[in-house]
Write an enzyme that holds these catalytic residues in place. Structure first.
Site, PDB file in Angstrom:
ATOM      1  N   LYS A 207       0.889  -1.181   0.000  1.00 39.88           N
ATOM      2  CA  LYS A 207       0.000   0.000   0.000  1.00 39.88           C
ATOM      3  C   LYS A 207       0.921   1.223   0.000  1.00 39.88           C
ATOM      4  CE  LYS A 207      -1.700   3.070   1.994  1.00 39.88           C
ATOM      5  NZ  LYS A 207      -1.512   4.502   1.569  1.00 39.88           N
TER       6      LYS A 207
ATOM      7  N   GLY B 253       7.262   5.059   7.721  1.00 39.43           N
ATOM      8  CA  GLY B 253       6.449   6.268   7.743  1.00 39.43           C
ATOM      9  C   GLY B 253       6.667   7.013   9.050  1.00 39.43           C
ATOM     10  N   SER B 254       5.654   7.751   9.455  1.00 40.44           N
ATOM     11  CA  SER B 254       5.804   8.614  10.630  1.00 40.44           C
ATOM     12  C   SER B 254       5.729   7.800  11.920  1.00 40.44           C
ATOM     13  CB  SER B 254       4.697   9.665  10.617  1.00 40.44           C
ATOM     14  OG  SER B 254       3.443   9.016  10.717  1.00 40.44           O
ATOM     15  N   THR B 255       6.269   8.377  12.967  1.00 41.13           N
ATOM     16  CA  THR B 255       6.272   7.708  14.270  1.00 41.13           C
ATOM     17  C   THR B 255       4.843   7.527  14.784  1.00 41.13           C
ATOM     18  OG1 THR B 255       8.494   8.452  14.768  1.00 41.13           O
ATOM     19  CG2 THR B 255       7.098   7.928  16.656  1.00 41.13           C
TER      20      THR B 255
ATOM     21  N   GLY C 224       3.262   4.714  12.879  1.00 37.20           N
ATOM     22  CA  GLY C 224       4.017   3.494  13.220  1.00 37.20           C
ATOM     23  C   GLY C 224       3.610   2.923  14.569  1.00 37.20           C
TER      24      GLY C 224
ATOM     25  N   GLU D   5      10.009   1.482  10.425  1.00 34.80           N
ATOM     26  CA  GLU D   5      11.073   2.448  10.103  1.00 34.80           C
ATOM     27  C   GLU D   5      10.430   3.821  10.156  1.00 34.80           C
ATOM     28  OE1 GLU D   5      14.196   1.501   8.233  1.00 34.80           O
ATOM     29  OE2 GLU D   5      13.845  -0.639   8.001  1.00 34.80           O
TER      30      GLU D   5
ATOM     31  N   CYS E 227      14.228  10.993   5.903  1.00 36.10           N
ATOM     32  CA  CYS E 227      14.139  10.586   7.317  1.00 36.10           C
ATOM     33  C   CYS E 227      15.478  10.718   8.028  1.00 36.10           C
ATOM     34  CB  CYS E 227      13.601   9.169   7.419  1.00 36.10           C
ATOM     35  SG  CYS E 227      14.480   8.044   6.351  1.00 36.10           S
TER      36      CYS E 227
ATOM     37  N   GLU F  50      10.689  16.562  14.249  1.00 39.38           N
ATOM     38  CA  GLU F  50      11.023  16.327  12.838  1.00 39.38           C
ATOM     39  C   GLU F  50      10.252  17.335  11.985  1.00 39.38           C
ATOM     40  OE1 GLU F  50       9.455  12.763  10.813  1.00 39.38           O
ATOM     41  OE2 GLU F  50      11.482  12.433  10.058  1.00 39.38           O
TER      42      GLU F  50
END
Ligand code: NAP
Ligand code: MG
Length: 483
Positions: A177, A230-232, A235, A252, A286, A386
């Site tokens: 996806k 992707g983003s924290t 995630g 990641e 990242c 970030e």
């Protein structure tokens, strides 16, 4: 390839199909704001079909000789290389990365990664253990089945291949996806998998919403592992759902990486590495070294050199070979990046390059002037969060202890690096920097044979290196009584 046209389908069970609902969404060229293509938007039913087809395909794939699977993956790599220029341009149009990066970095990384994993297929072995008494005990590495892969928009091509390649090499099928903001190269990679002769359903690519298709993939009982980049925030959510289902999720996630430059390093080299690593891909990277920690004796000189480069940077049409910085991915990204520049100014940092003026203008495209903040202190938001855009925070320090404390003072642990001529100090920093990827007198070097993962809120698990043999298989222990 259909992915090069303005009407793009799902790649599902070996065919290019409409979504079960008939729904579609537009993907936009961020350099112009114009619609680039209409893309089929996968539903939960499509995910279900893809997972089922993945299981059937994985069984076929596993019955092939390892050498034959390796050959097919080499053929896939060759097709990606042959179509490299088209894929590079498609990626640049879909998310704004300068063409020279798409061509010079992303395409070779995809090809190298596929070739590395093709080579690994014939090297996966079990073990014979020192079993007690009259027993033989050996282990077998078995495929997991279907891997659910979810990827971001900032490296759409490379991220798709970093998931597809290890999944296939370990005998699995994959349902990918990709991010809605940049689905076109992933769709093309699904088509090329078919052209390479991989079994129908082995690589399914389902563009669509994270909250619908992404969520359906994470929740599907037929998915044996999630590989997410992707983003924290997302995630953590995915990690929780996966642990509810007792499956593993490699995550990641985001970063706020520190590059530490000591007074014995060359200001010119530091400035040029920082410019390259921080501002390539518009800072939407990242592992961007978004915190530059500089020892006092060279602080002013490094800043002057970085500012000079940033002010001279060629921002513009990413399809132009001379362009160094393209547009941000969309208007929301630009608003978010700019809110950090406003916050940095309000917190009292010095805006040494860039502009605090509102970036939204009549001109088309989501361009953003690259920025440098100096005199940043550790507690400021621009030193902790970030930003995911071309904004660098520079912090001064004096001495090793202060540097290591500052470098490790974030929730993240993706990348970190040190510039020094002192070998002992370089090795001390390599030991004490708390991040998954450490670069000494360099930044951002990657290779498919090396693991690539984050610590702490940057996640865990790697899609690269031999660690994937464990991560993308199940280890079975077989006991045989010998009398
Ligand atoms: P994101 O918003 O977390 O999205 C990543 C992917 O997850 C997209 O495909 C998204 O779909 C999907 N998604 C969103 N919500 C979901 C849900 N509830 N369930 C399942 N899937 C869901 O991240 P992004 O904005 O695309 O990417 C930027 C982030 O990625 C940054 O934080 C960056 O640091 C990180 N990143 C990390 C690495 C690494 O290797 N550590 C590499 C690259 C990027 P849609 O957005 O299409 O709806
Ligand atoms: Mg787009």
């Amino acid at each position: 390839m259909e992915a090069l046209t303005d009407k793009v389908s799902l790649v599902l069970d070996g065919e290019l199909v409409e979504a079960s609902t008939g729904a579609r969404f537009d993907t936009v060229n961020p350099a112009t704001g114009a619609v680039l293509a209409s893309v089929a938007e996968a539903s939960a039913d499509d995910v279900d079909r893809a997972v089922r087809s993945g299981h059937a395909a994985a069984r076929k794939w596993q019955r092939m000789r390892p050498s034959q699977r390796a050959r097919l993956m080499v053929r896939y790599a060759a097709l990606v290389e042959q179509h490299g220029d088209e894929l590079a341009l498609l990626q640049t149009r879909d998310m704004g990365k300068p063409i020279r990066e798409s061509q010079g970095i992303d395409v070779p990384v995809m090809v190298e990664t596929l070739e590395y994993f093709a080579g690994l297929i014939t090297k996966i072995e079990g073990r014979t253990t020192p079993a007690p008494g009259r027993f033989l005990n050996y282990t077998v590495r078995e495929p997991i089945g279907v891997i659910g892969a979810i990827t971001p928009w900032n490296f759409p091509a490379v991220q798709a291949i970093w998931k597809i390649a290890p999944s296939l090499a370990m005998g699995n099928a994959v349902v990918l996806k990709p991010a809605q903001l940049a689905p076109l190269v992933p769709a093309a990679l699904g088509e090329l998998a078919l052209e390479a002769g991989l079994p129908a359903g082995l690589v399914n690519v389902l563009p669509g919403r994270g909250s619908v298709a992404g969520n359906a993939l994470v929740e599907h009982p037929g998915v044996g592992k999630i590989s997410f980049t992707g983003s924290t925030d997302v995630g953590r959510q995915i990690g929780r759902s996966a642990s509810d289902r007792l499956i593993t999720a490699s995550l990641e996630l985001g970063g706020k990486s520190a590059l530490v430059a000591f007074g014995d390093s060359s200001p010119a080299v530091v400035a040029s590495v920082v410019f390259q690593a921080m501002y390539s891909n518009q800072g939407e990277t990242c592992t961007a070294p978004s915190r530059l920690l500089v020892e006092r004796p060279i602080y002013d000189e490094v800043i002057a050199l970085v500012v000079e480069k940033v002010e001279a940077a060629r921002v513009g049409n990413p399809e132009d070979r001379e362009t160094e910085i393209g547009p941000l991915v969309d208007a929301a990204a630009r608003t978010s990046v700019h809110s950090y520049v406003t916050a940095g100014v309000a917190e009292g940092a010095t805006l040494a390059a860039g502009s605090a003026a509102d970036p939204s203008s009549a001109a088309p495209g989501f361009f953003y002037q690259p920025a440098v903040f100096t005199d940043v202190t550790a507690g400021m938001r621009i030193a902790q969060e970030e930003i995911f855009g071309p904004v660098l925070s520079v912090l001064p320090f004096e001495g090793e202890d202060a540097a290591i404390a500052l470098a490790n003072d974030t929730i993240y642990g993706l990348g970190a690096g040190v510039f020094t001529r002192d070998v002992g100090r370089a090795l001390r920093f390599a030991q004490t920097l708390d991040a998954g990827n450490i670069w000494v007198n360099s930044w951002g070097v990657l290779n498919p044979a090396s693991p690539y993962s984050g610590f702490r809120f940057s996640g865990h698990g790697s899609d690269l290196g031999q660690a994937t043999i464990d991560a993308f298989t199940k280890e079975k222990s077989v006991w045989v009584r010998l009398d």
